[in-house]
Scaffold this motif. Sequence first.
Motif, PDB file in Angstrom:
ATOM      1  N   THR A 149      44.476  50.361  49.382  1.00  0.00           N
ATOM      2  CA  THR A 149      44.655  50.532  47.944  1.00  0.00           C
ATOM      3  C   THR A 149      43.338  50.256  47.220  1.00  0.00           C
ATOM      4  OG1 THR A 149      47.012  49.995  47.947  1.00  0.00           O
ATOM      5  CG2 THR A 149      45.813  49.581  45.901  1.00  0.00           C
ATOM      6  N   LYS A 150      43.008  51.132  46.305  1.00  0.00           N
ATOM      7  CA  LYS A 150      41.727  51.049  45.592  1.00  0.00           C
ATOM      8  C   LYS A 150      41.968  50.516  44.179  1.00  0.00           C
ATOM      9  CE  LYS A 150      39.113  54.643  46.109  1.00  0.00           C
ATOM     10  NZ  LYS A 150      38.574  56.023  45.881  1.00  0.00           N
ATOM     11  N   ILE A 151      41.426  49.299  43.931  1.00  0.00           N
ATOM     12  CA  ILE A 151      41.501  48.696  42.597  1.00  0.00           C
ATOM     13  C   ILE A 151      40.138  48.846  41.933  1.00  0.00           C
ATOM     14  CG2 ILE A 151      41.932  46.603  41.262  1.00  0.00           C
ATOM     15  CD1 ILE A 151      43.601  45.534  43.561  1.00  0.00           C
ATOM     16  N   VAL A 152      40.097  49.517  40.806  1.00  0.00           N
ATOM     17  CA  VAL A 152      38.850  49.651  40.050  1.00  0.00           C
ATOM     18  C   VAL A 152      38.887  48.652  38.898  1.00  0.00           C
ATOM     19  CG1 VAL A 152      37.415  51.157  38.628  1.00  0.00           C
ATOM     20  CG2 VAL A 152      38.511  52.047  40.704  1.00  0.00           C
ATOM     21  N   VAL A 153      37.833  47.847  38.809  1.00  0.00           N
ATOM     22  CA  VAL A 153      37.785  46.737  37.855  1.00  0.00           C
ATOM     23  C   VAL A 153      36.694  46.985  36.822  1.00  0.00           C
ATOM     24  CG1 VAL A 153      37.448  44.255  37.566  1.00  0.00           C
ATOM     25  CG2 VAL A 153      38.558  45.132  39.643  1.00  0.00           C
ATOM     26  N   ILE A 154      37.077  46.908  35.544  1.00  0.00           N
ATOM     27  CA  ILE A 154      36.095  46.815  34.469  1.00  0.00           C
ATOM     28  C   ILE A 154      36.371  45.529  33.703  1.00  0.00           C
ATOM     29  CG2 ILE A 154      35.706  49.298  34.262  1.00  0.00           C
ATOM     30  CD1 ILE A 154      37.578  49.342  31.876  1.00  0.00           C
ATOM     31  N   SER A 155      35.371  45.039  33.025  1.00  0.00           N
ATOM     32  CA  SER A 155      35.506  43.750  32.345  1.00  0.00           C
ATOM     33  C   SER A 155      34.405  43.601  31.316  1.00  0.00           C
ATOM     34  CB  SER A 155      35.424  42.614  33.373  1.00  0.00           C
ATOM     35  OG  SER A 155      35.511  41.350  32.736  1.00  0.00           O
ATOM     36  N   ASP A 156      34.646  42.741  30.332  1.00  0.00           N
ATOM     37  CA  ASP A 156      33.587  42.355  29.389  1.00  0.00           C
ATOM     38  C   ASP A 156      32.896  43.578  28.780  1.00  0.00           C
ATOM     39  OD1 ASP A 156      33.395  39.237  29.858  1.00  0.00           O
ATOM     40  OD2 ASP A 156      33.557  40.154  31.839  1.00  0.00           O
ATOM     41  N   THR A 157      33.703  44.522  28.324  1.00  0.00           N
ATOM     42  CA  THR A 157      33.133  45.692  27.665  1.00  0.00           C
ATOM     43  C   THR A 157      32.512  45.317  26.315  1.00  0.00           C
ATOM     44  OG1 THR A 157      35.423  46.177  27.010  1.00  0.00           O
ATOM     45  CG2 THR A 157      34.467  47.505  28.766  1.00  0.00           C
ATOM     46  N   HIS A 158      33.056  44.303  25.671  1.00  0.00           N
ATOM     47  CA  HIS A 158      32.467  43.743  24.445  1.00  0.00           C
ATOM     48  C   HIS A 158      32.061  44.822  23.437  1.00  0.00           C
ATOM     49  CE1 HIS A 158      32.268  39.447  25.383  1.00  0.00           C
ATOM     50  NE2 HIS A 158      31.945  39.787  26.626  1.00  0.00           N
ATOM     51  N   TYR A 159      32.998  45.716  23.134  1.00  0.00           N
ATOM     52  CA  TYR A 159      32.707  46.667  22.065  1.00  0.00           C
ATOM     53  C   TYR A 159      32.396  45.873  20.797  1.00  0.00           C
ATOM     54  CZ  TYR A 159      35.088  49.756  25.347  1.00  0.00           C
ATOM     55  OH  TYR A 159      35.466  50.443  26.461  1.00  0.00           O
ATOM     56  N   GLY A 160      31.257  46.169  20.175  1.00  0.00           N
ATOM     57  CA  GLY A 160      30.843  45.306  19.084  1.00  0.00           C
ATOM     58  C   GLY A 160      29.919  45.960  18.096  1.00  0.00           C
ATOM     59  N   PRO A 161      28.945  45.183  17.579  1.00  0.00           N
ATOM     60  CA  PRO A 161      28.083  45.664  16.491  1.00  0.00           C
ATOM     61  C   PRO A 161      27.281  46.912  16.837  1.00  0.00           C
ATOM     62  CG  PRO A 161      27.911  43.282  16.709  1.00  0.00           C
ATOM     63  CD  PRO A 161      28.700  43.755  17.880  1.00  0.00           C
ATOM     64  N   LEU A 162      26.883  47.049  18.090  1.00  0.00           N
ATOM     65  CA  LEU A 162      26.164  48.245  18.524  1.00  0.00           C
ATOM     66  C   LEU A 162      27.193  49.285  18.949  1.00  0.00           C
ATOM     67  CD1 LEU A 162      23.257  49.313  19.051  1.00  0.00           C
ATOM     68  CD2 LEU A 162      23.536  48.560  21.418  1.00  0.00           C
ATOM     69  N   THR A 368      33.553  47.851  39.423  1.00  0.00           N
ATOM     70  CA  THR A 368      33.821  47.359  40.771  1.00  0.00           C
ATOM     71  C   THR A 368      34.985  48.095  41.406  1.00  0.00           C
ATOM     72  OG1 THR A 368      33.253  45.181  39.884  1.00  0.00           O
ATOM     73  CG2 THR A 368      34.090  45.249  42.128  1.00  0.00           C
ATOM     74  N   VAL A 369      34.789  48.486  42.662  1.00  0.00           N
ATOM     75  CA  VAL A 369      35.860  49.092  43.446  1.00  0.00           C
ATOM     76  C   VAL A 369      36.251  48.102  44.544  1.00  0.00           C
ATOM     77  CG1 VAL A 369      36.594  51.035  44.860  1.00  0.00           C
ATOM     78  CG2 VAL A 369      34.944  51.391  43.000  1.00  0.00           C
ATOM     79  N   ILE A 370      37.427  47.523  44.428  1.00  0.00           N
ATOM     80  CA  ILE A 370      37.940  46.598  45.438  1.00  0.00           C
ATOM     81  C   ILE A 370      38.970  47.339  46.275  1.00  0.00           C
ATOM     82  CG2 ILE A 370      39.243  44.474  45.841  1.00  0.00           C
ATOM     83  CD1 ILE A 370      38.132  43.392  43.226  1.00  0.00           C
ATOM     84  N   THR A 371      38.696  47.445  47.568  1.00  0.00           N
ATOM     85  CA  THR A 371      39.640  48.099  48.475  1.00  0.00           C
ATOM     86  C   THR A 371      40.400  47.028  49.243  1.00  0.00           C
ATOM     87  OG1 THR A 371      38.150  49.996  48.713  1.00  0.00           O
ATOM     88  CG2 THR A 371      39.907  49.753  50.353  1.00  0.00           C
ATOM     89  N   LEU A 372      41.717  47.040  49.104  1.00  0.00           N
ATOM     90  CA  LEU A 372      42.557  46.058  49.791  1.00  0.00           C
ATOM     91  C   LEU A 372      42.792  46.517  51.225  1.00  0.00           C
ATOM     92  CD1 LEU A 372      45.248  45.300  47.023  1.00  0.00           C
ATOM     93  CD2 LEU A 372      43.003  44.235  47.378  1.00  0.00           C
ATOM     94  N   ARG A 373      42.469  45.649  52.165  1.00  0.00           N
ATOM     95  CA  ARG A 373      42.673  45.941  53.584  1.00  0.00           C
ATOM     96  C   ARG A 373      43.787  45.048  54.126  1.00  0.00           C
ATOM     97  NH1 ARG A 373      39.876  50.680  53.782  1.00  0.00           N
ATOM     98  NH2 ARG A 373      37.639  50.382  53.309  1.00  0.00           N
ATOM     99  N   ALA A 374      44.566  45.577  55.024  1.00  0.00           N
ATOM    100  CA  ALA A 374      45.622  44.790  55.663  1.00  0.00           C
ATOM    101  C   ALA A 374      44.982  43.823  56.669  1.00  0.00           C
ATOM    102  CB  ALA A 374      46.613  45.697  56.375  1.00  0.00           C
ATOM    103  N   ALA A 375      45.246  42.530  56.489  1.00  0.00           N
ATOM    104  CA  ALA A 375      44.675  41.501  57.369  1.00  0.00           C
ATOM    105  C   ALA A 375      45.701  41.101  58.402  1.00  0.00           C
ATOM    106  CB  ALA A 375      44.256  40.283  56.561  1.00  0.00           C
ATOM    107  N   GLY A 376      45.204  40.691  59.577  1.00  0.00           N
ATOM    108  CA  GLY A 376      46.114  40.244  60.627  1.00  0.00           C
ATOM    109  C   GLY A 376      46.707  38.901  60.285  1.00  0.00           C
TER     110      GLY A 376
END
Length: 376
Positions: A149-162, A368-376
């Motif tokens: 499963t591919k989780i794409v993460v964005i964060s702290d976009t901080h839309y602001g004065p600029l 960030t692209v976090i790919t979840l892998r099945a662990a033993g």
Amino acid sequence: MRRIVRILVLVALLSVMFGVPWLTLFGPGPDWPGAVTAVGTVLFVAALVSFPVMMYLGHSRHGRDWAARIGDTTLGAIWVLLCWSVLGQLLGVVLLGVADPLRSRIVAGFVAVAAVGLLAWGFHEATRLPRIRHTDVPIRGLGGDLADTKIVVISDTHYGPLDRARWSAAVADAVNALDPDIVCHVGDVADGSPARRKDQAAPLGTVRARLAKAYITGNHEYFSEAQAWLDHMADLGWEPLHNRHIVVERGSARLVLAGVDDATAKASGVDGHGADLVAALDGADPDLPVVLLAHQPKQIRQAVDRVDLQISGHTHGGQIWPFHYLVRLDQGAVHGLSRHGSRTMLYTTRGTGFWGPPFRIFAPSEITVITLRAAG
């Protein structure tokens, strides 16, 4: 008395921040011609006097964006000048065999060139489309249908004065190009209310994911209508995880995706807000793997051995070197993957945007692209 102490501390900080670079560039050591020293001194005095005024006008309750842009840029520039002036003084020690004013002029030239170069590069790094960063995370108990499963993460976009509406659209396009299963925004969506930043945030409504789009609050939402941001993100098609969870399913496999409020939420006084992991996991099947969204890495203390993966932002990777040393003292983690306890992994993203000063120096932004892998 407390107010007097605060004023004295502020004056002392400003004196150091502006005084050390002035001494390095225009003080007695370099012995520049009088006109050069006079012009440099006038510029520093003007910046010193205007800086707190611009910060107040820009970041008060009804802040003016033009003032915030000036104040934030000044803050970033003076921080870089201060840090590299200190390094320049160390260079001066190495050059003790060279007599003044040549030695001090070499130091001043080094500091000026380094600061100008880093600020130009740092502005480019802050405003460019973030780099794509990939990482794999093994998850015990992950069902086969959710493996990879591919989780794409964005964060702290901080839309602001600029105004970064075009940048925001490019980020949304980049996320969609990654063809994600799950997309997460882990807080600090903007500086300002939804009404002020709706145009910059609008492209988030175009983000697509197969299974889920989840959002949690960061600390900056609690400066600017946190509940309104939760409602607005829901209107844009995101699932607000306000101390709650959803179950992500594919085939016969299931995964708990939970989110908590920012660590500052309770102290903010916003009614009904405050990080609560117990509430977030209430009713969740204890046999299912858990991915938790929590804005600040230090929130891992409550999550250790209760979740399989915590995804956080907040740190910006330090944003402007060497600020990451202070961030590590406060948060414990600055960026990347780390293990906590026997069960829990923490991924800390450097963030997608920037806060305040429009510079990133030795702390690149990321999607960030976090790919979840099945662990033993």
